[in-house]
Design a protein around this motif. Structure first.
Motif, short mmCIF file in Angstrom:
data_model
loop_
_atom_site.label_atom_id
_atom_site.label_comp_id
_atom_site.label_asym_id
_atom_site.label_seq_id
_atom_site.Cartn_x
_atom_site.Cartn_y
_atom_site.Cartn_z
N ALA A 3 1.02 -1.14 -0.10
CA ALA A 3 -0.18 0.15 0.19
C ALA A 3 0.91 1.28 0.14
O ALA A 3 0.42 2.21 -0.65
CB ALA A 3 -0.96 0.13 1.44
N ILE A 6 1.93 2.16 -3.54
CA ILE A 6 0.86 2.66 -4.43
C ILE A 6 0.65 4.14 -3.80
O ILE A 6 0.63 4.74 -4.59
CB ILE A 6 -0.29 1.72 -4.21
N PHE A 148 -4.76 -1.28 -11.51
CA PHE A 148 -5.27 -2.30 -10.66
C PHE A 148 -6.36 -3.20 -11.49
O PHE A 148 -7.12 -2.88 -12.17
CB PHE A 148 -6.34 -1.67 -9.80
N SER A 234 -3.13 5.44 0.93
CA SER A 234 -3.11 4.29 0.55
C SER A 234 -4.46 3.73 0.11
O SER A 234 -4.63 2.59 -0.18
CB SER A 234 -2.79 3.44 1.79
N HIS A 237 -5.02 1.20 -2.94
CA HIS A 237 -4.45 -0.31 -2.75
C HIS A 237 -5.31 -0.83 -1.71
O HIS A 237 -6.07 -1.95 -2.02
CB HIS A 237 -3.11 -0.18 -2.05
N THR A 241 -7.19 -3.49 -4.39
CA THR A 241 -6.48 -4.86 -3.85
C THR A 241 -7.09 -5.50 -2.71
O THR A 241 -7.48 -6.68 -2.90
CB THR A 241 -5.12 -4.46 -3.81
N ALA A 248 -2.08 -5.49 -8.17
CA ALA A 248 -1.47 -3.93 -8.30
C ALA A 248 -0.05 -3.70 -8.95
O ALA A 248 0.40 -4.76 -8.59
CB ALA A 248 -1.58 -3.43 -6.80
N ALA A 250 2.14 -0.48 -9.19
CA ALA A 250 2.55 0.96 -9.04
C ALA A 250 3.06 1.52 -10.08
O ALA A 250 2.84 2.89 -10.45
CB ALA A 250 3.30 0.95 -7.65
#
Length: 453
Positions: A3, A6, A148, A234, A237, A241, A248, A250
């Motif tokens: 997270a 991301i 995503f 975050s 994410h 996710t 995910a 990034a």
């Protein structure tokens, strides 16, 4: 993928987009922005006579605040910006003629524009301001869609992505500080709609309102982020996710910034149904040059999985028809096209269409080619004498690999708007030409010019 990564990538993306000026955007990308703007407004106008849209607009108007922004339904309605964004967002995808993003499942234009149109008119931003924000919002939500990815079609992107696009676009239009942008996008991600992909296939019209609800959400997310009500960095994410189960990446958020523009990979439609069926319509039109529909005994489609999922031989609403591969194949054969009439409420009950829908079978197209030929269809007709005819389309026209010409899209736009708004076509032509006077004019003045009777 953590997270934290991301969240850091989102901050990188926002730092990049916040520094973008209209003059930094290549001329070809500016032209694309104008095309998306005008094409998606036309898609809103195209839905103006749908009975559910009319009723929805009137219902929204009953509780609306002071008039700030136009509803593009040719009835002179002006509502507060939040209500106008809702009304236009619900109309934008109704006719299935809005623009889309080809690389992943995402209709970035209709996620950004309903909120942008309302805000720009309400606060007197210029057309240039609006289109700069469109490019930024489009870039942001398209990158989120790429970052995503899901193993199958469970969530419809109109629910799961649109609020993020609206928030990113409005933040760009308002030019708020970077921390407010990150907070707004993060907040919007926590307020997305988990709309099931099965709903449009099974005929649920609620799918059509998801972009409108999301437009309001995006506006509010920016309002609230500015006063400190924000999601965590975050959040993308955490939602996509952890909650929704996406894979995910990034790098899709912050990789190769400025090297390519997502809006350049959009597609446009001339057929009024899900893009997954457009190759079927193109192949069917080729077959009609060789035999009449009256001779068809059976239709067999070898096609990609996204088209095969649209399995509904008895659609009972217009949205179900637009997401039924059986109806798409049958109505294209009977009508000789994929226009609005081929997917109207009347088309659901035409005896020849109904009969043909039950003569359609499907199978996987194998091996499935790589992008951009990842949505192919091979259509085989068995005729009344037992003979067969086959046509194949590897990639439907309209995407970046096989784009429509600007004149073709202009013709589509004029075909929709000229009757409803006689002055709109000329105003749009000036925008499409990137006329300096039109670009610098306040958007509320531009809208007045468009909607003048």
């Amino acid at each position: 993928m953590s997270a934290e990564k991301i969240g850091a990538a989102l901050k990188d993306l926002v730092a990049f987009t916040s520094a973008i000026e209209w003059t930094d955007i290549p001329i070809t990308v500016q032209q694309r922005a104008a095309l998306v703007l005008c094409d998606d407004i036309a898609a809103m106008v195209a839905a103006r006579a749908e009975p559910e849209v009319t009723a929805l607009h009137d219902g929204v108007a009953k509780a609306a605040g002071a008039a700030e922004a136009t509803v593009f339904n040719a009835r002179g309605q002006r509502l507060d910006r939040y209500s106008a964004a809702l009304a236009n967002g619900c109309a934008g995808d109704w006719a299935e003629l809005d623009e889309g993003y080809r690389r992943v499942i995402c209709h970035a234009g209709v996620y950004c524009l309903p909120a942008l149109l309302a805000e720009a008119e309400a606060d007197g931003h210029s057309a240039t301001d609006l289109m700069r924000a469109l490019v930024i919002g489009y870039e942001t939500v398209a990158r989120v869609a790429r970052a995503f990815t899901f193993p199958n079609l469970v969530l419809h992107p109109h629910g799961s992505l649109a609020a993020v696009g609206a928030a990113a676009a409005i933040a760009a239009l308002r030019r708020v500080p970077q921390d407010v942008v990150v907070g707004a996008i993060s907040s919007a991600a926590t307020m997305v709609l988990p709309g099931p992909y099965t709903h449009p296939i099974q005929g649920s019209l609620v799918r059509n309102v998801w972009p409108g609800v999301a437009a309001q959400t995006g506006l509010r997310a920016v309002d609230w982020s500015a006063i400190g009500i924000r999601g965590l960095p975050s959040a993308l994410h955490d939602v996509y996710t952890d909650a929704f189960g996406a894979r995910a990446d990034a790098n899709e958020l912050n990789g190769a910034l400025g090297e390519a523009w997502a809006i350049s990979d959009g597609y446009h439609k001339v057929f009024a149904c899900c893009q997954y069926g457009h190759a079927t319509i193109e192949a069917t039109k080729k077959l009609l040059e060789r035999a009449p529909a009256a001779r068809i005994a059976a239709i067999h489609l070898e096609t990609h999985e996204k088209a095969r999922i649209m399995d509904n031989p008895d659609p009972d609403t217009t949205i179900a028809a637009k997401f039924s591969i059986q109806h798409i194949a049958a109505t294209a054969a009977v009508h000789g096209s994929g226009g609005a009439e081929a997917f109207s409420a009347n088309s659901l009950h035409i005896p020849d269409v109904v009969a043909l829908r039950h003569k359609v079978s499907t199978a996987p197209y194998a091996p499935l080619p790589a992008w951009p030929n990842d949505r192919p269809t091979r259509v085989t007709w068995t005729l009344d004498d037992g003979s067969t005819l086959t046509e194949e389309v590897m990639s439907a026209r309209g995407g970046p690999d096989l784009p429509f010409t600007p004149d073709e899209i202009r013709a589509k736009i004029h075909g929709i708007v000229d009757e409803a708004y006689p002055a709109m076509g000329a105003v749009m032509d000036a925008l499409l030409d990137l006329d300096p006077a039109g670009l610098g004019r306040a958007w509320d003045a531009t809208v007045k010019g468009m909607t003048a009777l």
